[in-house]
Design an enzyme around this catalytic site. Structure first.
Site, PDB file in Angstrom:
ATOM      1  N   LYS A 145     -15.586  -7.317   7.901  1.00 16.55           N
ATOM      2  CA  LYS A 145     -15.298  -6.257   8.070  1.00 16.55           C
ATOM      3  C   LYS A 145     -15.939  -4.632   9.278  1.00 16.55           C
ATOM      4  O   LYS A 145     -17.518  -5.235   9.192  1.00 16.55           O
ATOM      5  CB  LYS A 145     -15.022  -5.270   7.216  1.00 16.55           C
ATOM      6  CG  LYS A 145     -14.089  -4.834   6.372  1.00 16.55           C
ATOM      7  CD  LYS A 145     -12.624  -4.842   6.141  1.00 16.55           C
ATOM      8  CE  LYS A 145     -11.601  -4.112   5.909  1.00 16.55           C
ATOM      9  NZ  LYS A 145     -10.731  -4.369   5.111  1.00 16.55           N
TER      10      LYS A 145
ATOM     11  N   GLY B 213       0.195   6.489   0.209  1.00 14.96           N
ATOM     12  CA  GLY B 213       0.427   7.000   1.129  1.00 14.96           C
ATOM     13  C   GLY B 213       1.322   6.007   2.433  1.00 14.96           C
ATOM     14  O   GLY B 213       1.711   5.479   1.787  1.00 14.96           O
TER      15      GLY B 213
ATOM     16  N   TYR C 285       4.049   4.060   0.043  1.00 18.37           N
ATOM     17  CA  TYR C 285       5.388   5.246   0.547  1.00 18.37           C
ATOM     18  C   TYR C 285       6.143   3.599   0.880  1.00 18.37           C
ATOM     19  O   TYR C 285       7.920   3.872   0.388  1.00 18.37           O
ATOM     20  CB  TYR C 285       5.170   6.134   1.620  1.00 18.37           C
ATOM     21  CG  TYR C 285       6.671   6.194   2.289  1.00 18.37           C
ATOM     22  CD1 TYR C 285       7.281   7.406   1.340  1.00 18.37           C
ATOM     23  CD2 TYR C 285       7.029   5.702   3.185  1.00 18.37           C
ATOM     24  CE1 TYR C 285       8.642   7.546   2.037  1.00 18.37           C
ATOM     25  CE2 TYR C 285       8.277   5.692   3.841  1.00 18.37           C
ATOM     26  CZ  TYR C 285       9.092   7.182   3.175  1.00 18.37           C
ATOM     27  OH  TYR C 285       9.973   7.642   4.213  1.00 18.37           O
TER      28      TYR C 285
END
Ligand SMILES: NC(=O)c1ccc[n+]([C@@H]2O[C@H](COP(=O)([O-])OP(=O)(O)OC[C@H]3O[C@@H](n4cnc5c(N)ncnc54)[C@H](O)[C@@H]3O)[C@@H](O)[C@H]2O)c1
Ligand SMILES: CC(C)C[C@H](N)C(=O)O
Length: 365
Positions: A80, A182, A186
């Site tokens: 990451k 978000g 959504y």
């Protein structure tokens, strides 16, 4: 912070600091484990309180990707990146291009994609400098924004958890409390609404809440209220560490299933909710849809093939629940075992016949 002690604790392979004064780039790439393949994990852009907080986040998230990729059955390791900065103010083209050159320098050990604070447009800029990036625009034959696919995977996993808790995987009539509406949530709300679930939503962004109220008939509550609301399923889709000493006594849901990474503040919180009889769908198993989708780009992106793999999240959650019941352990531990066992199996099946990238029997020169 004793960096090498920290790296040793969970056996991290590499930590890379990238600095470019002209563009303001300050990035930290953490590569946790490449046993299964190159480390694939997104780039998060966030305003960290300190450099130490940024390093810790990169390391924690990278290790999470090792488990996520392994549990999803991908031949990819975990890594990451975090970029220190405000994604609303501090982005510029040079920054992502400079970052792309650093990724290129790792020569394929790390492949990036979107995470909180980064977008498809940012990945396209990185792609100007390196091929080791996924989640780039469909115009390049790629998979684009991973969020809708992540949402589909969460929806599938939620159904598997519901089957265990309620005896049926139908979400019709179930009350689902969604924390954060978000990009992922959504789309999750869309699936839930289509199936006839009743939605309760919260977000610190009032516009996002209003959209869910208008489009899906959701009921809005304040951010702090979401933990104590009467509901069947609690779906954390905003931040990590939301399952903790303060929140657990308020939770009334029988199922916790959402998109957020690192939902348990500490492993002990996974033990506590297990003892309370709550079915917890481990975060990195249920939210793997995005990485499954972007990883498909490495084989020449095929949306149908990727979605078929994402559908398997239903079976992956069911399998974790089955292991947990068989071994009498919490689901988070069952997921860890499933991922670790796969890594160990593959470690032992590594080719014995390659030396420096050449087959030992090949005649060179
Ligand atoms: N996007 C993906 O494909 C993907 C994949 C795997 C995991 N995740 C994880 O899922 C979560 C959501 O990702 P996203 O892409 O939808 O991010 P996002 O930034 O689009 O959405 C997060 C939402 O949470 C809201 N929020 C922040 N703090 C809050 C609080 N205290 N209370 C209520 N709402 C709050 C934000 O306003 C925002 O609307 C993150 O934890 C992310 O790491 C995302
Ligand atoms: C590779 C990305 C799609 C990773 C995604 N942000 C995740 O946390 O799974």
């Amino acid at each position: 912070m004793e960096i090498f002690s920290y790296l040793e604790k969970y056996d991290y392979e590499q930590l890379v600091f990238c600095q470019d004064q002209q563009s303001g780039l300050k990035a930290i790439i953490a590569i946790h484990d490449t046993t299964l393949g190159p480390a694939l994990g997104g780039t998060r852009m966030w305003t960290y309180a300190s450099e130490e907080a940024a390093i810790e986040d990169a390391l924690r998230l990278a290790r999470g990707m090792t488990y996520k990729n392994a549990a999803a059955g991908l031949n990819l390791g975990g890594g990451k990146t975090v970029i220190i900065g405000d994604p609303r103010k501090d982005k510029n083209e040079e920054m992502f291009r400079a970052f792309g050159r650093y990724i290129q320098g790792l020569n394929g050990r790390y492949i990036t994609a979107e995470d909180v604070g980064t977008t498809v447009a940012d990945m396209d800029l990185i792609h100007e400098e390196t091929d080791y990036v996924t989640g780039i625009s469909p115009a390049f034959g790629s998979s684009g924004n991973p969020s809708p696919v992540t949402a589909y995977g969460v929806y599938r996993g939620m159904k598997a958890a519901a089957k265990e808790a309620f005896g049926s995987d139908s979400l019709e009539g179930k009350v689902v409390a969604v924390q954060g509406v978000g990009n992922v949530a959504y789309n999750l709300c869309r699936h839930l609404n289509e199936e006839g679930a009743t939605l309760i939503v919260t977000d610190i962004n009032k516009e996002a809440v209003q959209k869910a109220v208008d489009e899906f008939g959701a009921r809005a509550v304040d951010p702090d209220e979401i933990y104590s609301i009467e509901c069947d399923i609690y779906a954390p889709c905003a931040l990590g560490a939301v399952i903790n000493d303060e929140t657990i006594p308020h939770i009334k849901a029988k199922v916790i299933a959402g998109a957020a990474n690192n939902q348990l503040k500490d492993p002990k919180h996974g033990d506590i909710i297990h003892e309370l009889g709550i079915i917890y769908a481990p975060d990195y198993v249920i939210n793997a849809g995005g990485v499954i989708n972007v990883a498909d780009e490495l084989y020449g992106y095929n949306s149908d093939r990727a979605l078929k793999k994402v559908e398997q999240i239903y079976n992956n959650i069911a399998k974790v629940i089955e292991i947990a019941k068989r071994d009498g352990i919490p689901t988070y531990l069952a997921a860890d075992r499933m991922a670790e066992e796969r890594i160990e199996r593959m470690r032992n099946s590594r080719s014995q016949f390659l030396q420096n990238g050449h087959h030992i029997l090949s005649r060179r020169g």
